[in-house]
Scaffold this active site. Structure first.
Site, PDB file in Angstrom:
ATOM      1  CG  HIS A  56      -1.789   1.178   1.387  1.00 38.09           C
ATOM      2  ND1 HIS A  56      -3.119   1.168   1.060  1.00 38.09           N
ATOM      3  CD2 HIS A  56      -1.523   2.444   1.814  1.00 38.09           C
ATOM      4  CE1 HIS A  56      -3.647   2.366   1.280  1.00 38.09           C
ATOM      5  NE2 HIS A  56      -2.687   3.162   1.745  1.00 38.09           N
ATOM      6  CD  GLU A  57       1.590   3.623   3.655  1.00 37.72           C
ATOM      7  OE1 GLU A  57       1.811   4.682   3.035  1.00 37.72           O
ATOM      8  OE2 GLU A  57       0.525   3.423   4.278  1.00 37.72           O
ATOM      9  CG  HIS A 103       0.309   8.986  -6.816  1.00 35.80           C
ATOM     10  ND1 HIS A 103      -0.738   9.406  -6.028  1.00 35.80           N
ATOM     11  CD2 HIS A 103       0.075   9.506  -8.040  1.00 35.80           C
ATOM     12  CE1 HIS A 103      -1.565  10.142  -6.749  1.00 35.80           C
ATOM     13  NE2 HIS A 103      -1.098  10.219  -7.979  1.00 35.80           N
TER      14      HIS A 103
END
Ligand SMILES: [Zn+2]
Length: 695
Positions: free
Chosen positions: A478-479, A485
């Site tokens: 997730h991180e 991004h």
């Protein structure tokens, strides 16, 4: 532009925070930075930014994109650089000294921000440019930056008359102090409750839970006893394993009453005041309610759109939870229990059912999830999707446990520096997050980002491999999705870089990336036993993946009820005389909340909404992003290849590298060829096999 107005004095030159970065990857010189350097550096950087803003606002030349928007985009670099270093340390390696500086500096930064967005002279230039935007010959990105500046200033109240601005500033300040008080009250209630137990009260608790309870008692000066506290890790474990129904009830009641105990730490009056102030603020800015104001600049756009999604999920979640309740009630009967399942029973019987159904033991799974292998796995997925390569580099960082990798593209060009700081320690805040020491931009040269992932995984004994739970591994992915991004960002203007997108869109890149942990090409290769090196047996893997939809009725109800109550409360046009307990009760009755389940966060301790305003009228965001991530991954599944190159290219172009270049809805449509549907989310949560319920 920095330092043009005030040449630095001799002492400032010696401040390593203000010196030009010359070391490897232009990292801050962490070894030379001491806490005492921050306050003078902040003071100088704030003054420098103020001076830059004054020059831009007072420019006698007519406003142009260059002398106003581009100039603003180039300003405040020193402040950003000092603040980035400071907040990385305040989160990941803090100290009493750093915390004192944080209390000192936070109001300064808030005031600086307020003065910026309520600067009428500056706003007049932005508004003039915005009015003639069609004739300025702007490219698409410049038009977007101008629109974002205009929107931000208007939403902050820059266009209002002076008295309204003054009222707005007063409301903002009052809301800030109420938010601080709210959080401190919750913390106080959490600290004041402790359930001290004897050896004989521990029936059902596994060894790790006994050890934690013993340590908690020791810490409270009660050696030989066992303490259950209201920290989520303590109370949830107790509710999950303790066979003492009376004790479960006692602890559960204290847990759900945080902030609602009367006296100095009761939060209900604070909530009433905050909801009223938010509604007033929205009215001053021309909106019918706070929810309308808040969602106007989100992907959802309107409370009605967010509500449509929640309603679609709610009936199905309740139906699935009803099935789960029946199974738990049957288990109680089978054990000879003669009582109706209560909220303090749910976790206990669910744990029993999980064991019986899936035969999964945490101790059996953990050796297959080595931290280093999972880091490699996250890198491998990025290589397959985006052609990235990761090479470890020896860079001087702020803590010996932090590690760095240089990220390059398929042609070997530098993309970013990635820092991973994975282990828990007392100087680190809890949770997991992505942050940056430098954001990507091209306005002042080709600036590539320096991105961090900070986690709280258990550090192993020396010489032992670090092992993760499956949830930990998911957190890592997730991180890392957030990190990508930031790292793949490819924009010119800093305002639009990387994760600077609406909060109901920002979890798409992170939640989506979690899916690649579970694809066979990754799990088979990287989930290998720490001792034997063998891949995880297929049967074990299948059982692990099969638990994904287990108890999802409960989890979805617990979450969605919060999101619905949040939207309802912040949609009130006038909240005069709000009785918080009564309001919550009535609203839950209206949505037909199952009596065996309590909101994940009841209003008196709902910190997402009231300890700061980050998720006020925005708690729906998690599910909104989940619709996107489930639907986006389905785009890969439809091709039959979890790494399909054409889909990956569109994903990179319109999501991971696009920052805030486009309206999020348009960006998603460009990637997917259509807007998302809720189907994939329902499937992911196991909500398709149940009927739509009664509403
Ligand atoms: Zn996230």
């Amino acid at each position: 532009m920095k330092g043009m107005n005030n040449p630095p004095s001799a002492t400032e030159v010696q401040n390593p925070l203000l010196a030009t970065r010359t070391g490897a990857f232009e990292l801050p010189p962490f070894a030379a930075i001491e806490p005492g350097h921050f306050r003078p550096a902040f003071d100088r950087a704030l003054a420098a930014h103020r001076a830059e803003i004054d020059v831009i606002a007072a420019n006698p030349a007519a406003p142009s994109f260059d002398n106003t928007i581009a100039a603003l985009e180039k300003s405040g670099r020193e402040l950003e650089s000092v603040a980035n270093v400071f907040f990385v340390l305040a989160g990941a390696d803090t100290s009493d000294e750093i915390e004192a500086i944080e209390r000192d500096v936070s109001p300064l930064l808030a005031r600086h921000n307020n003065a910026f967005y309520l600067n009428r002279t500056l706003y007049a230039r932005i508004a003039a440019l915005y009015a003639e935007r069609e004739t300025l010959n702007l490219n698409a990105e410049q038009a977007r930056v101008l629109e974002r500046y205009h929107t931000r200033f208007v939403r902050a109240g820059a266009a209002l008359e002076k008295p309204a601005q003054e009222r707005l500033a007063a409301i903002n300040e009052r809301l800030a102090s109420l938010g601080t008080q709210f959080g401190q009250n919750v913390l106080a209630d959490e600290k004041s409750f402790v359930m001290l137990l004897d050896e004989g009260d521990l029936a059902g608790l596994p060894d790790f839970a006994r050890a934690a309870a013993s340590a908690a008692a020791e810490e409270r000066g009660e050696p030989g006893k066992y303490a259950i506290t209201l920290a989520r890790s303590s109370i949830e474990t107790f509710l999950q394993f303790s066979s003492r129904r009376d004790l479960r009830e006692r602890a559960f009641q204290a847990w759900i009453r945080r902030g609602e105990n009367g006296g100095a730490t009761d939060n209900r009056a604070l909530i009433a005041e905050m909801v009223a102030l938010r509604a007033e603020r929205a009215r001053l800015l021309g909106f019918a309610s706070f929810a309308d104001y808040r969602l106007d600049d989100q992907m959802a756009k309107t409370p009605a759109a967010a509500r449509r999604l929640l309603d679609e999920v709610w009936g199905r979640a309740r139906a699935k939870a009803a099935g789960e309740r029946d199974a738990l009630q049957a288990l109680i009967a089978k054990e000879g229990g003669n009582f109706a399942l209560a909220p303090h029973d749910w976790r206990y019987y669910t744990e029993k059912l999980r064991k019986a159904k899936f035969d999964l033991d945490e101790a059996e799974i953990k050796p297959y999830f080595q931290l280093d292998k999972m880091i490699e796995a996250a890198f491998e997925a990025a290589r397959r999707l985006f052609g990235l390569n990761f090479a470890p580099v020896a860079a001087p960082l702020y803590h010996p446990d932090a590690r760095a990798w240089e990220v390059t593209d398929a042609q070997g060009r530098h993309v970013a520096l990635f820092i991973g700081d994975y282990f828990a320690r007392s100087s680190k805040h809890s949770g997991a997050w992505m942050t940056a020491l430098r954001d990507q931009e091209k306005l002042s040269g080709d600036i590539r980002p320096i991105v961090l992932n900070v986690c709280n995984f258990s550090k192993p004994a020396a010489g032992e491999p670090a092992l993760l739970s499956f949830d930990d591994a998911r957190t890592l992915f997730h991180e890392f999705g957030h990190a990508l991004h930031g790292m793949l960002s490819n924009v010119t203007y800093p305002l639009l870089a990387g994760t600077a997108v609406p909060s109901d869109f920002v979890e798409l890149p992170s939640q989506l990336y979690e899916h690649w942990l579970e694809v066979p090409q990754i799990l088979e290769r990287y989930a290998r036993h720490a001792r034997t090196g063998q891949p995880m047996p297929k049967a074990l893997l299948d059982r692990l993946l099969a638990t994904r939809t287990f108890n999802q009725g409960f989890a979805t109800v617990e979450y969605t009820a919060c999101a619905l109550v949040d939207l309802d409360l912040h949609s009130l046009a006038d909240s005069g005389g709000l009785d918080v307990t009564e309001y919550e009760r009535e609203d839950l009755e209206r949505i037909a909340m199952p009596p065996e389940i309590v909101m994940r966060h009841r209003l008196p301790h709902f910190q997402h909404l009231f300890s700061g305003g980050g998720y006020a009228a925005g708690y729906y965001s998690y599910m909104w992003s989940e619709v996107l991530d489930a639907d986006a991954f389905a785009a890969f599944e439809e091709t039959g290849d979890a790494f399909d190159p054409a889909t990956a290219k569109r994903l990179r172009d319109y999501v991971y590298s696009a920052g805030n270049l486009r309206d999020p809805g348009a960006a998603y449509e460009a990637f997917r060829g259509r807007l998302p549907t809720v189907d994939a989310l329902l499937k992911k949560r196991g909500l398709t096999e149940v009927g739509a319920g009664t509403e």
